[in-house]
Design a protein around this motif. Structure first.
Motif, PDB file in Angstrom:
ATOM      1  N   ALA A  21       0.899  -1.395  -0.059  1.00 17.13           N
ATOM      2  CA  ALA A  21      -0.099   0.068  -0.103  1.00 17.13           C
ATOM      3  C   ALA A  21       0.860   1.243  -0.170  1.00 17.13           C
ATOM      4  N   ASN A  22       0.218   2.419  -0.438  1.00 14.43           N
ATOM      5  CA  ASN A  22       0.987   3.780  -0.465  1.00 14.43           C
ATOM      6  C   ASN A  22       2.229   3.837  -1.137  1.00 14.43           C
ATOM      7  N   GLY A  23       2.377   2.846  -2.313  1.00 14.04           N
ATOM      8  CA  GLY A  23       3.682   3.141  -3.045  1.00 14.04           C
ATOM      9  C   GLY A  23       4.980   2.411  -2.235  1.00 14.04           C
ATOM     10  N   ALA A  24       4.644   1.640  -1.187  1.00 15.55           N
ATOM     11  CA  ALA A  24       5.911   1.238  -0.563  1.00 15.55           C
ATOM     12  C   ALA A  24       6.587  -0.060  -1.454  1.00 15.55           C
ATOM     13  N   VAL A  25       7.877  -0.046  -1.470  1.00 19.20           N
ATOM     14  CA  VAL A  25       8.479  -1.068  -2.239  1.00 19.20           C
ATOM     15  C   VAL A  25       8.920  -2.332  -1.611  1.00 19.20           C
ATOM     16  N   HIS A  26       8.479  -2.127   0.003  1.00 21.24           N
ATOM     17  CA  HIS A  26       8.630  -3.604   0.686  1.00 21.24           C
ATOM     18  C   HIS A  26       7.198  -3.697   1.347  1.00 21.24           C
ATOM     19  N   THR A  27       6.856  -4.791   1.734  1.00 19.34           N
ATOM     20  CA  THR A  27       5.720  -5.080   2.122  1.00 19.34           C
ATOM     21  C   THR A  27       5.919  -4.943   3.980  1.00 19.34           C
ATOM     22  N   PRO A  28       5.297  -4.185   4.549  1.00 16.38           N
ATOM     23  CA  PRO A  28       5.570  -3.805   6.028  1.00 16.38           C
ATOM     24  C   PRO A  28       5.140  -5.059   6.933  1.00 16.38           C
ATOM     25  N   ALA A  29       5.889  -5.238   8.031  1.00 11.34           N
ATOM     26  CA  ALA A  29       5.709  -6.233   8.799  1.00 11.34           C
ATOM     27  C   ALA A  29       4.275  -6.090   9.456  1.00 11.34           C
TER      28      ALA A  29
END
Length: 413
Positions: A21-29
């Motif tokens: 989401a929100n243009g992140a390049v990594h999936t958050p924990a």
């Protein structure tokens, strides 16, 4: 766009496959254990497998699924399940798919912990035959009417025997039995399990995939090469519409949900980030290992070097045919008889004495009195492990520095 290279795909896999989401390049924990459903019917449908979703952190989270998607993409499979450790992944696969009275043909060269698991499985009534997997004849002779699978590693740890996976794969397909391969030592891009006829890949993500010795994890990947519709051990509850998912569904339900060896979301995030440089690290580590093996092979204080990249290795030609970009980054050595292995290890200054492999740093340890101590001398001999063997997991340091360290340690003795 034309087909992209391995590293390009790995660097962009998270955002491409999982679309954070929100243009992140990594999936958050994802730290939440529970997941809200505003429509109660949705949680019912997720529980019954009618729609995708997360219901409880032990079974799945967004972070766990994101990593599974990337691991599956790595092996070009039809699905993956992630676990807290590599041993948890192996245990889950074996205990979920086989039952009392089944027979499994197993490599006699298995790593100590995996071999210990197979002995435990044998106590539960699953028959185990340890055979020389470098010989297809040995496997065919071990086959029984109740044989359900062959289990092997690509390259054995620590004596580096190489299984002829392609020949074993063809045989397993003819017999309509599973071929389960521990690919920890040779992850993509070194080895293509799917193209070799492997049914299930199991691996420790702790080692080369994560790569930095700072996180534990494991995975089971289904390559799509096995027809689960003819496998009698699948519970009717897990015979979903898509039969390619039968095996993984049972492993996830019985091996992950019921046994509880869940990968934390924080660990999943670390593994995913480490995996981005897998190809670069493997290329450097394999190159270092080959140069170090050649140096040690020609040293008068080394009596034996175990490394598939050497021309005199018993399975060198099998390895040359199966491996795509290198011969792995682990080797083992026997010192000359008059040299004390402990004194040698203590003289090394750059190389770390530690029980791990697949790290960015070069590691070494004595095999017989540590990771294979429980096996005993007779069993170690059957596995090709000498009492003075030293295992070396080669890292990505400058090769000149590694050779200098080995040179000074050998010269001091």
């Amino acid at each position: 766009m034309s087909k992209q290279g391995f590293t390009t795909r790995q660097i962009h896999a998270d955002r491409r496959l999982n679309k954070p989401a929100n243009g992140a390049v990594h999936t958050p924990a994802t730290t939440s254990v529970l997941f809200e459903y505003t429509d109660a019917q949705d949680i019912i449908d997720v529980f019954q497998g009618k729609q995708a979703g997360h219901v409880y952190g032990r079974s799945s989270t967004e972070s766990m699924q994101a990593l599974a998607n990337q691991i599956n993409d790595l092996e070009q499979g039809v699905g993956a399940v992630c676990f807290a450790t590599g041993m948890a992944a192996i245990s889950a696969a074996v205990l979920s798919l086989f039952k009392h009275g089944d027979h499994i043909i197993v490599s006699q060269y298995l790593f100590g912990n995996t071999r210990s698991l197979m002995n435990t499985v044998s106590d539960l009534g699953i028959q185990i035959s340890f055979v020389d997997v470098t010989s297809l004849q040995a496997i065919t002779e071990a086959y029984q009417p109740n044989t359900r699978a062959v289990f092997t590693e690509t390259i054995a740890n620590p004596a580096t025997q190489v299984a002829d996976i392609q020949a074993i794969g063809r045989y397993c397909k003819e017999r309509e039995i599973l071929l389960i391969v521990d690919n920890t030592m040779t992850p993509p891009p070194l080895f293509n399990a799917k193209a070799s006829g492997v049914s299930l890949v199991v691996c420790s993500l702790t080692k080369y995939v994560a790569g930095h010795g700072h996180v534990l994890g494991g995975a089971v990947i289904d390559t799509g090469e096995f027809d689960w519709s003819g496998f009698n051990n699948i519970s009717p509850a897990y015979q979903v519409a898509d039969c390619t998912q039968w095996g993984l569904t049972q492993i996830k339900k019985k091996g992950l949900r019921d046994m509880g060896a869940s990968l934390s979301s924080e660990a999943a995030h670390k593994i995913a980030v480490g995996m981005e440089t897998l190809a670069l690290r493997m290329q450097r580590a394999c190159s270092n290992a080959k140069e170090l093996a050649l140096f040690l092979h020609n040293h008068d204080k080394i009596s034996q070097v175990y490394y598939p990249g050497l021309a005199d290795h018993p399975q060198h030609f099998i390895a040359r045919e199966q491996m795509l970009t290198g011969y792995g980054a682990m080797l083992s050595i026997d010192l000359a008889e008059h040299i004390d292995p402990i004194a040698f290890l203590n003289k090394l200054e750059l190389v770390i004495c530690a029980t791990h492999l697949g790290d960015t740093r070069t590691l070494a340890l004595p095999v017989a009195p540590t990771i294979f101590y429980e096996s005993g001398p007779q069993e170690r001999a059957q596995m090709g492990i000498s009492e003075n063997m030293l295992r070396i997991s080669v890292g990505i340091e400058d090769i000149e520095d590694l050779i200098t360290d080995f040179t000074q340690a050998l010269a001091s003795l």
